[in-house]
Design an enzyme around this catalytic site. Sequence first.
Site, mmCIF file in Angstrom:
data_model
loop_
_atom_site.group_PDB
_atom_site.id
_atom_site.type_symbol
_atom_site.label_atom_id
_atom_site.label_comp_id
_atom_site.label_asym_id
_atom_site.label_seq_id
_atom_site.Cartn_x
_atom_site.Cartn_y
_atom_site.Cartn_z
ATOM 1 N N LYS A 240 0.826 -1.098 0.107
ATOM 2 C CA LYS A 240 -0.120 -0.158 -0.102
ATOM 3 C C LYS A 240 1.034 1.456 -0.137
ATOM 4 O O LYS A 240 0.538 2.342 -0.596
ATOM 5 C CB LYS A 240 -0.886 -0.046 1.229
ATOM 6 C CG LYS A 240 -1.750 -1.025 1.142
ATOM 7 C CD LYS A 240 -2.886 -1.112 2.354
ATOM 8 C CE LYS A 240 -3.804 -2.374 2.160
ATOM 9 N NZ LYS A 240 -2.931 -3.664 2.813
ATOM 10 N N CYS A 359 -7.717 -6.784 7.072
ATOM 11 C CA CYS A 359 -8.291 -8.011 6.358
ATOM 12 C C CYS A 359 -8.821 -9.056 7.087
ATOM 13 O O CYS A 359 -8.601 -10.237 7.039
ATOM 14 C CB CYS A 359 -7.203 -8.643 5.496
ATOM 15 S SG CYS A 359 -5.514 -9.075 6.456
HETATM 16 N N1 SAM Z 1 0.150 -1.980 5.092
HETATM 17 C C1 SAM Z 1 0.862 -3.539 5.006
HETATM 18 C C2 SAM Z 1 0.879 -3.487 3.526
HETATM 19 O O1 SAM Z 1 -0.102 -3.114 2.612
HETATM 20 O O2 SAM Z 1 1.791 -4.174 3.053
HETATM 21 C C3 SAM Z 1 0.085 -4.449 5.605
HETATM 22 C C4 SAM Z 1 0.471 -4.051 7.164
HETATM 23 S S1 SAM Z 1 0.108 -5.673 8.287
HETATM 24 C C5 SAM Z 1 -1.767 -5.829 8.331
HETATM 25 C C6 SAM Z 1 0.298 -4.843 9.758
HETATM 26 C C7 SAM Z 1 1.490 -4.463 10.206
HETATM 27 O O3 SAM Z 1 1.494 -3.574 11.316
HETATM 28 C C8 SAM Z 1 2.685 -5.422 10.393
HETATM 29 O O4 SAM Z 1 3.834 -5.432 9.645
HETATM 30 C C9 SAM Z 1 3.099 -5.354 11.967
HETATM 31 O O5 SAM Z 1 4.556 -5.457 12.068
HETATM 32 C C10 SAM Z 1 2.821 -3.782 12.031
HETATM 33 N N2 SAM Z 1 2.338 -3.231 13.390
HETATM 34 C C11 SAM Z 1 1.937 -3.886 14.551
HETATM 35 N N3 SAM Z 1 1.775 -3.203 15.511
HETATM 36 C C12 SAM Z 1 2.549 -1.908 15.281
HETATM 37 C C13 SAM Z 1 2.478 -0.757 15.977
HETATM 38 N N4 SAM Z 1 2.427 -0.603 17.206
HETATM 39 N N5 SAM Z 1 3.337 0.218 15.229
HETATM 40 C C14 SAM Z 1 3.545 0.109 13.816
HETATM 41 N N6 SAM Z 1 3.445 -1.178 13.272
HETATM 42 C C15 SAM Z 1 2.643 -2.226 13.767
#
Ligand code: SAM
Length: 466
Positions: A240, A359
Amino acid sequence: MAVYAAAAGVLAGVESRQGSIKGLVYSSNFQNVKQLYALVCETQRYSAVLDAVIASAGLLRAEKKLRPHLAKVLVYELLLGKGFRGGGGRWKALLGRHQARLKAELARLKVHRGVSRNEDLLEVGSRPGPASQLPRFVRVNTLKTCSDDVVDYFKRKGFSYQGRASSADDLRALKGKRFLLDPVVPELLAFPAQTDLHEHPLYRAGHLILQDRASCLPAMLLDPPPGSHVIDACAAPGNKTSHLAALLKNQGKIFAFDLDAKRLSSMATLLARAGVSCCELAEDDFLAVSPSDPRYSQVRYILLDPSCSGSGMQSRQLEEPGARTPSPERLHALAGFQQRALCHALTFPSLQRLVYSTCSLCQEENEDVVRGALQQNPGAFRLAPVLPTWPLRGLSRFPGAEHCLRASPETTLSGGFFVAVIERVEAPSSASQAEASAPECTPSPAPKRKKRRRQAAADAHTLPGT
Ligand code: SAM
């Protein structure tokens, strides 16, 4: 490390609950993650069949040094996969001694179960469902090329271009070597389900991004104009983010955060390949990013795509058959984080527009999170009405929830997905109050231009029947 050893390592890790397939594939340091992921998923899908064949052929008794997970991967490749690839020579010789017996045992199993195809040996649930019959969507990376050039390229390679689809039915009917432009997402091409572009030179060169249809909605609906400052709060692995950079034409700035160093490192590779130059990556907890930091004073757009149960992901069903119904404790923990992240995002002082996406299929992670955040900021933000002809809407749990979008394989030809667009409610300025009371008013130029731009985007994205 050869792909078979890496796949065996991932399978062993999943079995001993060290992590999910995806997590372990990323942390394996194996270079071609897509190849490894596909091999592990397919081997896992046929796990029961492979166990039965290996046991009845006596493979592990005969080859004492062969570890069970490696045996499973190798037998998958020999009997059901594409044949031996990297490192295959060594294993080919070993399995060659057992090939006839293994093939015979597979044939016997089919006779015993009264089926003729390998696929019919699978338990219902691990057979290819709607997801594997979905068109393959490919986003044209406009930082490197344009749709016209990509269309011409595929035409020269013998594909037949059918123009922009007018409905989801056109996409469903794709077959052979035909391809279409998506009716909703600009620059998104749809190919028939069997098309595999993972090794395609245009994909390797970053001209094409293989992206689920619904996962293109967040950046498209955030729609930051070139020059904007944007936060991508939970950014890795970055599909994204690269879409945002394309919309920005690499002009402006994306502040991308993620907690996971390994995913960030894959993201850096992905962004470099996609030619993204306007993004600052930071290994940070988004909840600890200060909204009053002057660096973010011009951030008007935020994309929040936080960790979620993944209950809408078809691949997750494969790894954890119960993933469609996460436990109440897990849901509670995830929803708590999502709610904190969304409320935190809404405190950025210049924020105008935010997209929240998951998702997940669970109301607790979707409509409930959005409702909670709006309730905590009464009158300050509202849900923007977007894509009025998108057929799957938010669950009607609160007034306005129909402005949220949902997605599913059956209806929107994508993974299960949720998107909400939240915009700041403008306090009427003294100027616009004066305009409102004047007998004739001329809107100020800036809002008018902005409004036109959004309307144009909405028109372009609202063809009927998707
Ligand atoms: N937006 C990404 C994409 O389209 O490729 C996918 C994101 S994935 C659903 C969620 C991400 O949030 C993971 O990589 C995870 O490591 C990160 N995450 C989880 N908690 C977080 C936090 N408190 N701060 C920043 N990132 C975090």
